[in-house]
Design a protein around this motif. Structure first.
Motif, PDB file in Angstrom:
ATOM      1  N   SER A 164       0.830  -1.207   0.000  1.00 19.09           N
ATOM      2  CA  SER A 164       0.000   0.000   0.000  1.00 19.09           C
ATOM      3  C   SER A 164       0.864   1.256   0.000  1.00 19.09           C
ATOM      4  CB  SER A 164      -0.920   0.008   1.221  1.00 19.09           C
ATOM      5  OG  SER A 164      -1.803  -1.083   1.206  1.00 19.09           O
ATOM      6  N   LEU A 165       1.895   1.258   0.827  1.00 16.25           N
ATOM      7  CA  LEU A 165       2.758   2.436   0.926  1.00 16.25           C
ATOM      8  C   LEU A 165       3.570   2.646  -0.344  1.00 16.25           C
ATOM      9  CD1 LEU A 165       3.934   2.004   4.619  1.00 16.25           C
ATOM     10  CD2 LEU A 165       2.470   3.810   3.711  1.00 16.25           C
ATOM     11  N   VAL A 166       4.085   1.569  -0.914  1.00 14.85           N
ATOM     12  CA  VAL A 166       4.848   1.680  -2.164  1.00 14.85           C
ATOM     13  C   VAL A 166       3.943   2.203  -3.281  1.00 14.85           C
ATOM     14  CG1 VAL A 166       6.045   0.363  -3.951  1.00 14.85           C
ATOM     15  CG2 VAL A 166       6.524  -0.101  -1.540  1.00 14.85           C
ATOM     16  N   GLY A 167       2.702   1.743  -3.290  1.00 20.09           N
ATOM     17  CA  GLY A 167       1.767   2.130  -4.339  1.00 20.09           C
ATOM     18  C   GLY A 167       1.324   3.571  -4.294  1.00 20.09           C
ATOM     19  N   THR A 168       1.586   4.279  -3.198  1.00 19.02           N
ATOM     20  CA  THR A 168       1.167   5.681  -3.116  1.00 19.02           C
ATOM     21  C   THR A 168       1.872   6.555  -4.152  1.00 19.02           C
ATOM     22  OG1 THR A 168       2.808   6.098  -1.365  1.00 19.02           O
ATOM     23  CG2 THR A 168       0.542   5.595  -0.674  1.00 19.02           C
ATOM     24  N   VAL A 169       3.016   6.108  -4.678  1.00 17.15           N
ATOM     25  CA  VAL A 169       3.706   6.897  -5.701  1.00 17.15           C
ATOM     26  C   VAL A 169       2.855   7.017  -6.965  1.00 17.15           C
ATOM     27  CG1 VAL A 169       5.975   6.234  -4.828  1.00 17.15           C
ATOM     28  CG2 VAL A 169       4.931   4.885  -6.640  1.00 17.15           C
ATOM     29  N   ASN A 170       1.902   6.100  -7.132  1.00 15.87           N
ATOM     30  CA  ASN A 170       1.056   6.130  -8.322  1.00 15.87           C
ATOM     31  C   ASN A 170      -0.028   7.211  -8.237  1.00 15.87           C
ATOM     32  OD1 ASN A 170       0.129   4.975 -10.883  1.00 15.87           O
ATOM     33  ND2 ASN A 170      -1.629   4.227  -9.731  1.00 15.87           N
ATOM     34  N   ILE A 171      -0.398   7.631  -7.028  1.00 19.10           N
ATOM     35  CA  ILE A 171      -1.497   8.585  -6.878  1.00 19.10           C
ATOM     36  C   ILE A 171      -1.151   9.954  -7.476  1.00 19.10           C
ATOM     37  CG2 ILE A 171      -3.091   9.673  -5.274  1.00 19.10           C
ATOM     38  CD1 ILE A 171      -3.387   6.645  -5.492  1.00 19.10           C
ATOM     39  N   PRO A 172       0.020  10.547  -7.167  1.00 18.53           N
ATOM     40  CA  PRO A 172       0.362  11.817  -7.830  1.00 18.53           C
ATOM     41  C   PRO A 172       0.471  11.683  -9.347  1.00 18.53           C
ATOM     42  CG  PRO A 172       1.782  11.434  -5.924  1.00 18.53           C
ATOM     43  CD  PRO A 172       1.034  10.168  -6.163  1.00 18.53           C
ATOM     44  N   ILE A 173       0.895  10.516  -9.812  1.00 23.50           N
ATOM     45  CA  ILE A 173       0.976  10.293 -11.261  1.00 23.50           C
ATOM     46  C   ILE A 173      -0.414  10.375 -11.879  1.00 23.50           C
ATOM     47  CG2 ILE A 173       1.528   8.590 -13.044  1.00 23.50           C
ATOM     48  CD1 ILE A 173       3.783   7.594 -11.247  1.00 23.50           C
ATOM     49  N   ILE A 174      -1.408   9.781 -11.201  1.00 23.15           N
ATOM     50  CA  ILE A 174      -2.791   9.852 -11.703  1.00 23.15           C
ATOM     51  C   ILE A 174      -3.275  11.295 -11.730  1.00 23.15           C
ATOM     52  CG2 ILE A 174      -5.180   9.179 -11.253  1.00 23.15           C
ATOM     53  CD1 ILE A 174      -4.111   6.606  -9.988  1.00 23.15           C
ATOM     54  N   TYR A 175      -3.025  12.018 -10.635  1.00 18.65           N
ATOM     55  CA  TYR A 175      -3.480  13.399 -10.557  1.00 18.65           C
ATOM     56  C   TYR A 175      -2.870  14.270 -11.654  1.00 18.65           C
ATOM     57  CZ  TYR A 175      -5.887  13.144  -6.020  1.00 18.65           C
ATOM     58  OH  TYR A 175      -6.782  12.876  -5.026  1.00 18.65           O
ATOM     59  N   LYS A 176      -1.570  14.131 -11.894  1.00 21.69           N
ATOM     60  CA  LYS A 176      -0.850  15.037 -12.779  1.00 21.69           C
ATOM     61  C   LYS A 176      -0.640  14.485 -14.183  1.00 21.69           C
ATOM     62  CE  LYS A 176       0.518  18.393 -11.564  1.00 21.69           C
ATOM     63  NZ  LYS A 176      -0.144  19.714 -11.541  1.00 21.69           N
ATOM     64  N   SER A 177      -1.164  13.299 -14.472  1.00 21.61           N
ATOM     65  CA  SER A 177      -0.899  12.664 -15.761  1.00 21.61           C
ATOM     66  C   SER A 177      -1.348  13.517 -16.939  1.00 21.61           C
ATOM     67  CB  SER A 177      -1.585  11.292 -15.819  1.00 21.61           C
ATOM     68  OG  SER A 177      -2.977  11.411 -15.590  1.00 21.61           O
ATOM     69  N   VAL A 178      -2.489  14.215 -16.796  1.00 23.06           N
ATOM     70  CA  VAL A 178      -2.990  15.030 -17.912  1.00 23.06           C
ATOM     71  C   VAL A 178      -2.152  16.292 -18.116  1.00 23.06           C
ATOM     72  CG1 VAL A 178      -5.349  14.175 -17.786  1.00 23.06           C
ATOM     73  CG2 VAL A 178      -4.661  16.123 -16.370  1.00 23.06           C
ATOM     74  N   ASP A 179      -1.351  16.656 -17.112  1.00 19.97           N
ATOM     75  CA  ASP A 179      -0.483  17.823 -17.221  1.00 19.97           C
ATOM     76  C   ASP A 179       0.927  17.445 -17.667  1.00 19.97           C
ATOM     77  OD1 ASP A 179      -2.558  19.488 -16.246  1.00 19.97           O
ATOM     78  OD2 ASP A 179      -2.028  18.952 -14.182  1.00 19.97           O
ATOM     79  N   TRP A 180       1.382  16.260 -17.276  1.00 20.15           N
ATOM     80  CA  TRP A 180       2.751  15.855 -17.565  1.00 20.15           C
ATOM     81  C   TRP A 180       2.941  15.274 -18.967  1.00 20.15           C
ATOM     82  CZ3 TRP A 180       3.741  12.988 -12.271  1.00 20.15           C
ATOM     83  CH2 TRP A 180       3.917  13.944 -11.266  1.00 20.15           C
ATOM     84  N   TRP A 181       1.885  14.608 -19.491  1.00 19.98           N
ATOM     85  CA  TRP A 181       2.017  13.944 -20.781  1.00 19.98           C
ATOM     86  C   TRP A 181       0.899  14.359 -21.715  1.00 19.98           C
ATOM     87  CZ3 TRP A 181       2.366  10.663 -16.302  1.00 19.98           C
ATOM     88  CH2 TRP A 181       3.665  10.268 -15.998  1.00 19.98           C
ATOM     89  N   TYR A 182       1.166  14.213 -23.007  1.00 15.74           N
ATOM     90  CA  TYR A 182       0.104  14.401 -23.993  1.00 15.74           C
ATOM     91  C   TYR A 182      -0.906  13.285 -23.807  1.00 15.74           C
ATOM     92  CZ  TYR A 182      -2.420  14.462 -28.383  1.00 15.74           C
ATOM     93  OH  TYR A 182      -3.414  14.487 -29.319  1.00 15.74           O
ATOM     94  N   THR A 183      -2.164  13.636 -23.649  1.00 14.44           N
ATOM     95  CA  THR A 183      -3.167  12.637 -23.313  1.00 14.44           C
ATOM     96  C   THR A 183      -4.509  13.015 -23.924  1.00 14.44           C
ATOM     97  OG1 THR A 183      -4.394  11.640 -21.476  1.00 14.44           O
ATOM     98  CG2 THR A 183      -3.536  13.855 -21.124  1.00 14.44           C
ATOM     99  N   LEU A 184      -5.292  12.009 -24.263  1.00 16.14           N
ATOM    100  CA  LEU A 184      -6.643  12.248 -24.767  1.00 16.14           C
ATOM    101  C   LEU A 184      -7.581  12.681 -23.645  1.00 16.14           C
ATOM    102  CD1 LEU A 184      -7.178   9.272 -27.262  1.00 16.14           C
ATOM    103  CD2 LEU A 184      -6.970  11.685 -27.842  1.00 16.14           C
TER     104      LEU A 184
END
Length: 248
Positions: A164-184
């Protein structure tokens, strides 16, 4: 510093007794909010000038997505408390939160696919936001699997907490994914630091649905945790006394 109050707060018996009074109120509030939000959003909110009525899936998709992310934090924080302070109740909350989170993440993925078909012309793309949400779904499943993989509950709790703790790194990626990468995937329409881009006539029922989902999440989490308490504490005197009282 005396931390006995903290451990007392995490007592399964105290939690079970205190939450007795919370359940009915949470049930009434969550059902009321969900009914109001659903009727308002589906029947009275106007159609979108670009997407027509297909946008109405947001009244399920957005709250489910919010709770999938928030629920993961609840699960991870509970796992951390269990690891650091060895609190039994925290481990129970962590285990109880995993199935709820997996269902919400699955619901977010399915409703997103339904929304994506008329919007993008396809059910699925390996979009940054969608892919990271799929990773979140697998993280929830991983915690559930670890809980069932070990015969010794303490070992299962530690392994689940670490994942659970290791997986928390994925949460900011979800939040910022539309800002960090070109995305539909479209950028966020609900914003805390600036004005939301959604009209109030669509926004208000959405906010009510989000509040209803949060209340319903709390209700289900409390119920599952209470069930887990009875299962793990079944040999204690207070649970035996409770069973005898219900049986009489």
């Amino acid at each position: 510093m005396d931390w006995t109050w903290f451990h007392r707060l995490g007592s399964p018996k105290w939690f079970y007794e205190k939450t007795n009074a919370w359940i009915p109120w949470l049930a009434v509030i969550s059902i009321s909010l969900l009914l109001i939000g659903t009727v308002w959003g589906l029947a009275f909110a106007p159609a979108d000038f670009k997407q027509g009525n297909s946008y109405r899936i947001i009244y399920l998709h957005v709250p489910a997505s919010f709770l999938a992310l928030a629920g993961y934090y609840i699960m991870a924080i509970s796992g951390a408390i269990g690891l650091i302070w060895k609190m039994k109740l925290a481990d129970m909350v962590m285990k109880s939160a995993a199935p709820i989170g997996s269902v919400l993440t699955f619901l977010a993925l399915v409703t997103g696919a339904i929304w994506g078909k008329p919007t993008w012309g396809t059910w699925w793309v390996w979009d940054a936001r969608i892919t990271s949400m799929l990773v979140l779904f697998f993280l929830y499943l991983g915690v559930i699997a670890l809980q069932e993989a070990y015969q010794h509950q303490d070992t299962a709790n530690k392994a689940s907490a670490v994942l659970s703790l290791v997986g928390t790194v994925n949460i900011p990626i979800i939040y910022k994914s539309v800002d960090w990468w070109y995305t539909l995937h479209q950028p966020a329409t609900l914003k805390l630091t600036s004005e939301s881009t959604i009209h109030w006539s669509m926004l208000y029922p959405l906010l009510i649905m989000i509040a209803g989902f949060y209340c319903f999440y709390a209700l289900v989490l409390l119920q599952r945790t209470r069930t887990e308490i009875l299962s793990r504490e079944k040999k204690t005197k207070w649970v035996k006394a409770l069973a005898e009282e219900k049986g009489s």
